[in-house]
Design an enzyme around this catalytic site. Structure first.
Site, PDB file in Angstrom:
ATOM      1  N   CYS A  22       0.809  -1.226   0.000  1.00 32.42           N
ATOM      2  CA  CYS A  22       0.000   0.000   0.000  1.00 32.42           C
ATOM      3  C   CYS A  22       0.841   1.274   0.000  1.00 32.42           C
ATOM      4  O   CYS A  22       0.299   2.375  -0.010  1.00 32.42           O
ATOM      5  CB  CYS A  22      -0.982   0.001   1.172  1.00 32.42           C
ATOM      6  N   GLU A  60     -13.027   0.262   2.597  1.00 35.65           N
ATOM      7  CA  GLU A  60     -11.974   0.453   1.600  1.00 35.65           C
ATOM      8  C   GLU A  60     -12.037  -0.683   0.572  1.00 35.65           C
ATOM      9  O   GLU A  60     -11.775  -0.479  -0.601  1.00 35.65           O
ATOM     10  CB  GLU A  60     -10.616   0.465   2.300  1.00 35.65           C
ATOM     11  N   HIS A  93     -12.804  10.329  -7.359  1.00 30.62           N
ATOM     12  CA  HIS A  93     -11.794  10.279  -8.423  1.00 30.62           C
ATOM     13  C   HIS A  93     -10.602  11.189  -8.123  1.00 30.62           C
ATOM     14  O   HIS A  93     -10.089  11.888  -8.985  1.00 30.62           O
ATOM     15  CB  HIS A  93     -12.409  10.583  -9.795  1.00 30.62           C
TER      16      HIS A  93
END
Length: 144
Positions: free
Chosen positions: A17, A127, A67
């Site tokens: 990550c 998530e 986005h």
């Protein structure tokens, strides 16, 4: 339930990550308060009209984060500069953009815009399908 697409990278993290990657996030917002008790009022019996809540969440969270790429503000300056030059939607945060910290950010944003007699009861941010962070007002001294 609200949904948005966003990317992030965890600076200094010791796993995958640390790389820029994205998620299809889901946000659940639960409010608390006394329902309006005015028979003649069109919103009688409501704590807050769901349409009004949807507009608030859209304005203070979704419009900004959908986005976008979350990065810590102290990330590599050359990366940030390049992303700005390419007109990417970039959100520079003072915090590590984990699901947990994003949720606390969203809590603060919503608390500033909710009507006076309406409080946040809980927030839940997924998530992934199986990974989420959850916050409850009851865990804080200043719940309302």
């Amino acid at each position: 339930m609200f949904t948005f697409e966003a990317a992030h990278a965890l600076q200094g993290y010791d796993g995958a990550c640390r790389n820029i990657h994205g998620h299809s996030y889901r946000l659940q917002v639960t409010i608390i308060g006394e329902p309006l008790a005015e028979e003649a009022h069109p919103k009688n019996g409501m704590v807050l009209d769901f349409g009004d809540l949807k507009q608030l969440v859209q304005k203070v969270i979704l419009d900004e984060v959908d986005h976008s790429l979350f990065l810590r503000a102290d990330s590599a300056p050359e990366l940030i500069s390049t992303l700005h030059k390419l007109n990417h939607k970039l959100l520079l945060t003072p915090y590590q953009p984990t699901c947990e910290n994003m949720l606390l950010d969203f809590k603060a944003r919503l608390r500033h815009v909710l009507p006076e007699k309406v409080g946040l009861h809980s927030l839940k941010l997924w998530e992934t399908q199986h990974s989420f962070a959850e916050w409850y007002a009851s865990d804080e001294a200043d719940a309302l």
